[in-house]
Design a protein around this motif. Structure first.
Motif, PDB file in Angstrom:
ATOM      1  N   GLY A 100       7.776  20.464  -1.779  1.00  0.00           N
ATOM      2  CA  GLY A 100       8.384  21.772  -1.543  1.00  0.00           C
ATOM      3  C   GLY A 100       8.113  22.183  -0.111  1.00  0.00           C
ATOM      4  N   GLU A 101       7.546  23.380   0.067  1.00  0.00           N
ATOM      5  CA  GLU A 101       7.233  23.852   1.416  1.00  0.00           C
ATOM      6  C   GLU A 101       5.847  23.425   1.880  1.00  0.00           C
ATOM      7  N   HIS A 102       5.134  22.687   1.044  1.00  0.00           N
ATOM      8  CA  HIS A 102       3.756  22.297   1.346  1.00  0.00           C
ATOM      9  C   HIS A 102       3.671  20.845   1.795  1.00  0.00           C
ATOM     10  N   HIS A 103       2.599  20.562   2.520  1.00  0.00           N
ATOM     11  CA  HIS A 103       2.299  19.198   2.956  1.00  0.00           C
ATOM     12  C   HIS A 103       0.989  18.774   2.305  1.00  0.00           C
ATOM     13  N   ILE A 104       0.916  17.530   1.920  1.00  0.00           N
ATOM     14  CA  ILE A 104      -0.361  16.957   1.516  1.00  0.00           C
ATOM     15  C   ILE A 104      -0.541  15.657   2.294  1.00  0.00           C
ATOM     16  N   VAL A 105      -1.776  15.272   2.463  1.00  0.00           N
ATOM     17  CA  VAL A 105      -2.094  14.029   3.152  1.00  0.00           C
ATOM     18  C   VAL A 105      -2.941  13.181   2.213  1.00  0.00           C
ATOM     19  N   ALA A 106      -2.560  11.908   2.078  1.00  0.00           N
ATOM     20  CA  ALA A 106      -3.374  10.932   1.359  1.00  0.00           C
ATOM     21  C   ALA A 106      -3.989  10.023   2.419  1.00  0.00           C
ATOM     22  N   ASP A 107      -5.298  10.048   2.516  1.00  0.00           N
ATOM     23  CA  ASP A 107      -6.056   9.299   3.525  1.00  0.00           C
ATOM     24  C   ASP A 107      -6.800   8.193   2.789  1.00  0.00           C
ATOM     25  N   LEU A 108      -6.426   6.933   3.017  1.00  0.00           N
ATOM     26  CA  LEU A 108      -7.011   5.787   2.322  1.00  0.00           C
ATOM     27  C   LEU A 108      -7.965   5.052   3.248  1.00  0.00           C
ATOM     28  N   LEU A 109      -9.201   4.900   2.810  1.00  0.00           N
ATOM     29  CA  LEU A 109     -10.207   4.128   3.530  1.00  0.00           C
ATOM     30  C   LEU A 109     -10.612   2.982   2.615  1.00  0.00           C
TER      31      LEU A 109
ATOM     32  N   ARG B  65      -5.493   4.016   6.271  1.00  0.00           N
ATOM     33  CA  ARG B  65      -4.053   4.256   6.222  1.00  0.00           C
ATOM     34  C   ARG B  65      -3.847   5.714   5.827  1.00  0.00           C
ATOM     35  N   ILE B  66      -2.888   6.359   6.446  1.00  0.00           N
ATOM     36  CA  ILE B  66      -2.628   7.775   6.169  1.00  0.00           C
ATOM     37  C   ILE B  66      -1.167   7.958   5.807  1.00  0.00           C
ATOM     38  N   TYR B  67      -0.950   8.676   4.724  1.00  0.00           N
ATOM     39  CA  TYR B  67       0.402   8.935   4.225  1.00  0.00           C
ATOM     40  C   TYR B  67       0.564  10.444   4.051  1.00  0.00           C
ATOM     41  N   ARG B  68       1.616  10.973   4.645  1.00  0.00           N
ATOM     42  CA  ARG B  68       1.892  12.411   4.552  1.00  0.00           C
ATOM     43  C   ARG B  68       3.060  12.624   3.602  1.00  0.00           C
TER      44      ARG B  68
ATOM     45  N   PHE C 170       0.835  -1.209   0.000  1.00  0.00           N
ATOM     46  CA  PHE C 170       0.000   0.000   0.000  1.00  0.00           C
ATOM     47  C   PHE C 170       0.866   1.255   0.000  1.00  0.00           C
ATOM     48  N   ARG C 171       1.902   1.267   0.846  1.00  0.00           N
ATOM     49  CA  ARG C 171       2.780   2.446   0.952  1.00  0.00           C
ATOM     50  C   ARG C 171       3.481   2.703  -0.385  1.00  0.00           C
ATOM     51  N   GLU C 172       4.022   1.653  -0.993  1.00  0.00           N
ATOM     52  CA  GLU C 172       4.713   1.818  -2.273  1.00  0.00           C
ATOM     53  C   GLU C 172       3.746   2.251  -3.372  1.00  0.00           C
ATOM     54  N   THR C 173       2.529   1.705  -3.355  1.00  0.00           N
ATOM     55  CA  THR C 173       1.542   2.013  -4.394  1.00  0.00           C
ATOM     56  C   THR C 173       1.083   3.469  -4.308  1.00  0.00           C
ATOM     57  N   ILE C 174       0.729   3.955  -3.126  1.00  0.00           N
ATOM     58  CA  ILE C 174       0.290   5.355  -3.014  1.00  0.00           C
ATOM     59  C   ILE C 174       1.477   6.289  -3.213  1.00  0.00           C
ATOM     60  N   ASN C 175       2.647   5.903  -2.729  1.00  0.00           N
ATOM     61  CA  ASN C 175       3.835   6.743  -2.904  1.00  0.00           C
ATOM     62  C   ASN C 175       4.131   6.937  -4.387  1.00  0.00           C
TER      63      ASN C 175
ATOM     64  N   ALA D 137      -2.027   0.507   8.858  1.00  0.00           N
ATOM     65  CA  ALA D 137      -3.450   0.334   9.125  1.00  0.00           C
ATOM     66  C   ALA D 137      -3.785   0.877  10.507  1.00  0.00           C
ATOM     67  N   LEU D 138      -4.779   1.753  10.586  1.00  0.00           N
ATOM     68  CA  LEU D 138      -5.149   2.367  11.858  1.00  0.00           C
ATOM     69  C   LEU D 138      -6.245   1.620  12.583  1.00  0.00           C
TER      70      LEU D 138
END
Length: 177
Positions: free
Chosen positions: A163-172, A156-159, A12-17, A40-41
């Motif tokens: 650059g100077e910004h953050h995004i979050v990918a939240d997978l349900l 699962r949550i991936y941050r 999952f981590r490699e796929t979303i990354n 997994a949370l």
């Protein structure tokens, strides 16, 4: 029917990354680096949900679902300023033109960025033997909110740092249609 348990956290981590990196590089010419992931949370065991996505300030959140052997939703959280930058770059407009055009233009750009990211994620799942189809994108806007999934979903949550910004990918996700 395959289940989510048959896919390891590293897949999952490699796929979303890969999906986030490919789309941000192609569409924005920017490098997205995976900064943090939760694994997994929660599962269907009834454990309480914490609020794992902490946001402060105005955000634009794109979401696209996928349906198949594994079904789910992926939310991409972008700070409002970064969402405007994304729209400006994708549409070839200045930030002043984006401000004048309003939220609809930014929503369309973030929706398309999310659709491409989830499409890339979905295609990688299909290559691993878990075919699925995409749903239409939708947008949430606001501050001080949280998305709470049904108890049968795995989260699962991936941050990412862009650059100077953050995004979050939240997978349900959950198994089956």
């Amino acid at each position: 029917m395959p289940t989510i348990d048959q896919i390891s956290e590293s897949v999952f981590r490699e796929t979303i990354n890969r999906a986030v990196q490919d789309v941000f590089k192609t569409m924005l010419g920017k490098t997205a680096s995976l900064a943090d992931s939760t694994g997994a949370l929660a599962n269907a065991d009834g454990s309480p949900w914490a609020h794992p996505v902490h946001i402060s300030g105005q955000h634009v959140v794109g979401t696209v679902g996928f349906i198949g052997d594994i079904s789910g939703l992926i939310y991409l959280y972008l700070e409002d300023k970064f969402a405007n930058d994304v729209a400006s770059h994708m549409l070839g407009m200045t930030l002043a033109e984006i401000d004048e055009a309003g939220h609809e233009v930014v929503n369309d750009a973030v929706g398309e960025l999310t659709n491409m990211t989830v499409g890339t994620f979905k295609n990688q799942l299909a290559d691993k033997g878990f075919p699925c189809k995409l749903t239409i994108p939708s947008i949430l806007r606001g501050s001080n909110f949280s998305i709470e999934p049904v108890s049968s979903a795995t989260r699962r949550i991936y941050r990412f740092q862009v650059g100077e910004h953050h995004i979050v990918a939240d997978l349900l996700m959950k198994s089956g249609e």
